[in-house]
Design a protein around this motif. Structure first.
Motif, PDB file in Angstrom:
ATOM      1  N   SER A 274      31.267   0.834  55.391  1.00  0.00           N
ATOM      2  CA  SER A 274      30.015   0.212  54.950  1.00  0.00           C
ATOM      3  C   SER A 274      29.442  -0.809  55.921  1.00  0.00           C
ATOM      4  CB  SER A 274      30.233  -0.454  53.588  1.00  0.00           C
ATOM      5  OG  SER A 274      31.234  -1.441  53.695  1.00  0.00           O
ATOM      6  N   LEU A 275      30.065  -1.005  57.077  1.00  0.00           N
ATOM      7  CA  LEU A 275      29.534  -1.957  58.046  1.00  0.00           C
ATOM      8  C   LEU A 275      28.229  -1.436  58.637  1.00  0.00           C
ATOM      9  CD1 LEU A 275      32.774  -2.956  60.007  1.00  0.00           C
ATOM     10  CD2 LEU A 275      31.599  -4.244  58.213  1.00  0.00           C
ATOM     11  N   GLN A 276      27.339  -2.351  58.981  1.00  0.00           N
ATOM     12  CA  GLN A 276      26.047  -1.960  59.532  1.00  0.00           C
ATOM     13  C   GLN A 276      26.220  -1.090  60.774  1.00  0.00           C
ATOM     14  OE1 GLN A 276      23.359  -5.126  60.542  1.00  0.00           O
ATOM     15  NE2 GLN A 276      21.705  -3.727  60.990  1.00  0.00           N
ATOM     16  N   GLN A 277      27.200  -1.426  61.622  1.00  0.00           N
ATOM     17  CA  GLN A 277      27.398  -0.647  62.852  1.00  0.00           C
ATOM     18  C   GLN A 277      27.813   0.790  62.530  1.00  0.00           C
ATOM     19  OE1 GLN A 277      30.192  -3.492  64.232  1.00  0.00           O
ATOM     20  NE2 GLN A 277      31.957  -2.142  64.019  1.00  0.00           N
ATOM     21  N   ASP A 278      28.556   0.985  61.437  1.00  0.00           N
ATOM     22  CA  ASP A 278      28.938   2.342  61.026  1.00  0.00           C
ATOM     23  C   ASP A 278      27.709   3.111  60.546  1.00  0.00           C
ATOM     24  OD1 ASP A 278      31.720   1.986  61.522  1.00  0.00           O
ATOM     25  OD2 ASP A 278      31.907   0.948  59.597  1.00  0.00           O
ATOM     26  N   LYS A 279      26.881   2.450  59.757  1.00  0.00           N
ATOM     27  CA  LYS A 279      25.656   3.093  59.275  1.00  0.00           C
ATOM     28  C   LYS A 279      24.757   3.474  60.447  1.00  0.00           C
ATOM     29  CE  LYS A 279      25.593   0.731  54.829  1.00  0.00           C
ATOM     30  NZ  LYS A 279      24.889  -0.193  53.946  1.00  0.00           N
ATOM     31  N   LEU A 280      24.591   2.555  61.397  1.00  0.00           N
ATOM     32  CA  LEU A 280      23.746   2.834  62.557  1.00  0.00           C
ATOM     33  C   LEU A 280      24.298   4.007  63.362  1.00  0.00           C
ATOM     34  CD1 LEU A 280      22.881  -0.796  63.716  1.00  0.00           C
ATOM     35  CD2 LEU A 280      21.381   0.837  62.547  1.00  0.00           C
TER      36      LEU A 280
ATOM     37  N   TYR B  55      22.842   7.728  54.199  1.00  0.00           N
ATOM     38  CA  TYR B  55      24.178   7.155  54.298  1.00  0.00           C
ATOM     39  C   TYR B  55      24.463   6.440  52.989  1.00  0.00           C
ATOM     40  CZ  TYR B  55      28.042   4.986  56.976  1.00  0.00           C
ATOM     41  OH  TYR B  55      29.254   4.605  57.454  1.00  0.00           O
TER      42      TYR B  55
ATOM     43  N   THR C  67      27.422   4.640  50.591  1.00  0.00           N
ATOM     44  CA  THR C  67      28.775   4.094  50.682  1.00  0.00           C
ATOM     45  C   THR C  67      29.526   4.209  49.362  1.00  0.00           C
ATOM     46  OG1 THR C  67      27.920   1.875  50.265  1.00  0.00           O
ATOM     47  CG2 THR C  67      28.223   2.496  52.557  1.00  0.00           C
TER      48      THR C  67
END
Length: 113
Positions: free
Chosen positions: A87-93, A103, A105
């Protein structure tokens, strides 16, 4: 396209969640193939026709990001939804960067799916 014609590829390594999701989607009228790792999902994608992909990120053999990238090389238009605990922003990006259309979570609401 009629609802009962939309075929879903579901890549989820958690067999319990995968079975529940498959049953839920099929009850809603969507024929669904469940694969328990990314390589199995890729192999299935190359053999059968699908209209929508639901992909977990953390899977054995081939992770969901790699799977989505490989699917995009074959079909640039098929909708891909990541369904993941990452759920981290970097994972979503990163998910959107490799070709995801959405996306979601975990935990999630079935109605939202």
């Amino acid at each position: 396209m009629e609802k009962d014609k939309i075929r879903i590829l579901l890549a989820e390594d958690d067999k319990n969640l995968g079975t529940i999701l498959k049953s839920y989607l099929e009850a809603k009228g969507y024929p669904t193939k469940l694969c328990v790792n990314g390589q199995e999902a890729y192999d299935m994608f190359t053999k059968e026709e699908f209209d929508f992909c639901i992909v977990d990120v953390m899977m054995p053999v081939k992770d969901g990001f790699s799977l989505a990238k490989d699917i995009r090389e074959i079909d640039s238009k098929i909708p891909i939804l990541f369904l993941t605990a990452k759920s981290l922003q970097q994972d979503k990006l990163k998910g959107f960067e490799v070709g995801a259309d959405d996306y979601l979570t975990k935990p999630f609401n079935m109605d939202e799916l």
